[in-house]
Design an enzyme around this catalytic site. Structure first.
Site, PDB file in Angstrom:
ATOM      1  N   SER A 181       6.547   1.207   5.730  1.00  0.00           N
ATOM      2  CA  SER A 181       5.106   1.194   5.490  1.00  0.00           C
ATOM      3  C   SER A 181       4.674   0.333   4.314  1.00  0.00           C
ATOM      4  O   SER A 181       3.518  -0.085   4.259  1.00  0.00           O
ATOM      5  CB  SER A 181       4.606   2.622   5.306  1.00  0.00           C
ATOM      6  OG  SER A 181       5.330   3.278   4.294  1.00  0.00           O
ATOM      7  N   HIS A 209       4.381   3.657  12.143  1.00  0.00           N
ATOM      8  CA  HIS A 209       3.708   2.345  12.081  1.00  0.00           C
ATOM      9  C   HIS A 209       4.106   1.437  13.238  1.00  0.00           C
ATOM     10  O   HIS A 209       3.757   0.254  13.232  1.00  0.00           O
ATOM     11  CB  HIS A 209       4.010   1.649  10.747  1.00  0.00           C
ATOM     12  CG  HIS A 209       3.312   2.288   9.589  1.00  0.00           C
ATOM     13  ND1 HIS A 209       2.000   2.006   9.266  1.00  0.00           N
ATOM     14  CD2 HIS A 209       3.723   3.223   8.709  1.00  0.00           C
ATOM     15  CE1 HIS A 209       1.632   2.723   8.211  1.00  0.00           C
ATOM     16  NE2 HIS A 209       2.669   3.478   7.853  1.00  0.00           N
ATOM     17  N   LYS A 240      -2.604   6.659  13.182  1.00  0.00           N
ATOM     18  CA  LYS A 240      -2.673   5.249  12.783  1.00  0.00           C
ATOM     19  C   LYS A 240      -3.197   4.422  13.972  1.00  0.00           C
ATOM     20  O   LYS A 240      -4.399   4.425  14.201  1.00  0.00           O
ATOM     21  CB  LYS A 240      -1.321   4.793  12.254  1.00  0.00           C
ATOM     22  CG  LYS A 240      -0.893   5.652  11.027  1.00  0.00           C
ATOM     23  CD  LYS A 240       0.351   5.160  10.379  1.00  0.00           C
ATOM     24  CE  LYS A 240       0.933   6.172   9.401  1.00  0.00           C
ATOM     25  NZ  LYS A 240       0.137   6.360   8.192  1.00  0.00           N
TER      26      LYS A 240
END
Ligand code: PMP
Length: 392
Positions: A181, A209, A240
């Site tokens: 990240s 991610h 996300k």
């Protein structure tokens, strides 16, 4: 009256003196490629809204409709009375998305990681973990009381040595973030999978991610590297790229059934409200029906990276839409972030202890929603402010 919490004031004063207190900016409207923070309209390079789904009208409408028809809350934890048809539908959809046999939803990615690691390991076990893995993995390991052996970032040979050293452990878990990240680099999954197989270890990847970002249709790192069936536990977040809130574990049916019986956040914390779940289901539909979003995310990523390189910035080892602009010095980085914001670009300074001392950086994340004009303007500001501060 005496204050038994007075020590916290002392600790806070120390953090203040070192300029380490957090002061998050306040979003005064919806998130988006351009958004209003702290009274200023800025180009937003700070969010995890990779595909622009957090502010997609179809998700907002699905959430509103679910709230209207099913209410604001689920009413209980899953195992008592809080399991709705919607939760089961989303889990079926998510296991198909991940090409896994089954999936279970948690309240967040953090709860998914921590709850799963804690549920499958005990004090007789060892967790072999990348040095840059997310905090929720570390917390899960601590809760499990398993021994933590840390391998150097992306170093599969080091992971191999640690697994050999701990051959006597009852069980061994090899775990990595799929995309890191703070650096935006990708785990060497094929090499790690091979190492795990050699040792008969459990292989787990945190694709917080990578879900919605890497692989065909955004299926994640397992798909990106074509290692289907060789990673036992895939973690995903709904917070996300999927644009809403929640976490996921996808894997074999016996793992999922175990987590439904022993995963503590699943057992002891109320399930997601209908609006959240309905919006997540809609997100998976949008992801499939609007593949141009994923394509746009990646074309924006290369345009922005190339622009930063051309301006002379160091973007480290990034291979994904997470692009750090590494400046090294803590104070210079804070000033850089402040000046960028004043000039209309929001990208946070990431400093110690989130990253190591001397590797302070501005972290940028472009999204599918950024226009050519947004990127051009952001790059112009980066170049101008960077030059003003003597960083390029
Ligand atoms: N894993 C990683 C690698 C993350 O970056 C994050 C979010 N910061 C999480 C897990 C936690 O996900 P969530 O925000 O859904 O709790």
């Amino acid at each position: 009256m005496s204050d038994p919490l007075a020590y916290l004031r002392t600790e806070l004063d120390e953090l203040r003196a070192q300029d380490l207190l957090l002061h998050p900016r306040t979003l005064e409207g919806p998130t988006g490629a351009r958004a209003r923070f702290d009274g200023r309209d800025v180009i937003n390079l700070a969010s995890n809204n990779y595909l622009g789904l957090a502010n997609h009208p179809r998700l907002a409408e699905a959430a509103a409709e679910a709230a209207r028809t099913l209410g604001a809350g689920s009413g209980a934890v899953r195992t008592i009375a809080g399991q709705m048809t919607l939760h089961r539908t989303l889990e079926e959809r998510f296991s198909a998305f991940k090409h896994a046999a089954a999936a279970v939803m948690f309240q967040s990615g953090f709860a998914a990681n921590a709850g799963t690691v804690a549920a499958i390991l005990t004090k007789d076990d060892v967790i072999v973990s990348d040095r840059l893995n997310h905090a929720s993995i570390i917390d899960g390991a601590r809760l499990s009381r398993a021994r933590i052996a840390v391998f150097e970032h992306k170093d599969a040979d080091h992971a191999d040595r640690l697994l050999r050293e701990h051959e006597g452990a009852a069980r061994r878990l090899l775990i990595t973030d799929g995309v890191f990240s703070m650096d935006g680099d990708i785990a060497p999954l094929p090499a790690l999978v091979e190492v795990a197989e050699r040792h008969g270890a459990i292989m787990m990847v945190d694709d917080a991610h990578a879900s919605g970002v890497l692989g065909a249709g955004g299926a994640g790192t397992v798909d990106h590297f074509g290692v289907h069936g060789r990673v036992h536990i895939q973690v995903g977040t709904l917070s996300k790229a999927i644009g809403v809130l929640g976490g996921f574990i996808a894997g074999p049916a016996h793992l999922i059934e175990w987590l439904q019986n022993r995963g503590r956040p699943y057992l002891f914390s109320t399930s997601a409200p209908p609006a959240v779940v309905a919006a997540c289901i809609e997100a998976l539909d949008v992801l499939r029906e609007e593949p141009e979003r994923l394509a746009r995310l990646w074309s924006n990523t290369s345009v922005f990276k190339e622009g930063l390189h051309a301006a002379g910035f160091d973007t480290g080892a990034s291979e994904t839409p997470i692009t750090p602009v590494i400046t090294g010095d803590e104070e210079a980085t804070q000033t850089f972030a402040r000046r960028l914001f004043e000039e209309g670009v929001f990208a946070p300074a990431i400093v110690f202890p989130t990253v190591g001392k001397g590797s302070a950086r501005i972290r940028t994340i472009v999204t599918a929603d950024h226009t050519d004009e947004d990127l051009r303007e952001a790059l112009e500001v980066f170049g101008r402010v960077g030059a003003e501060l003597g960083l390029v």
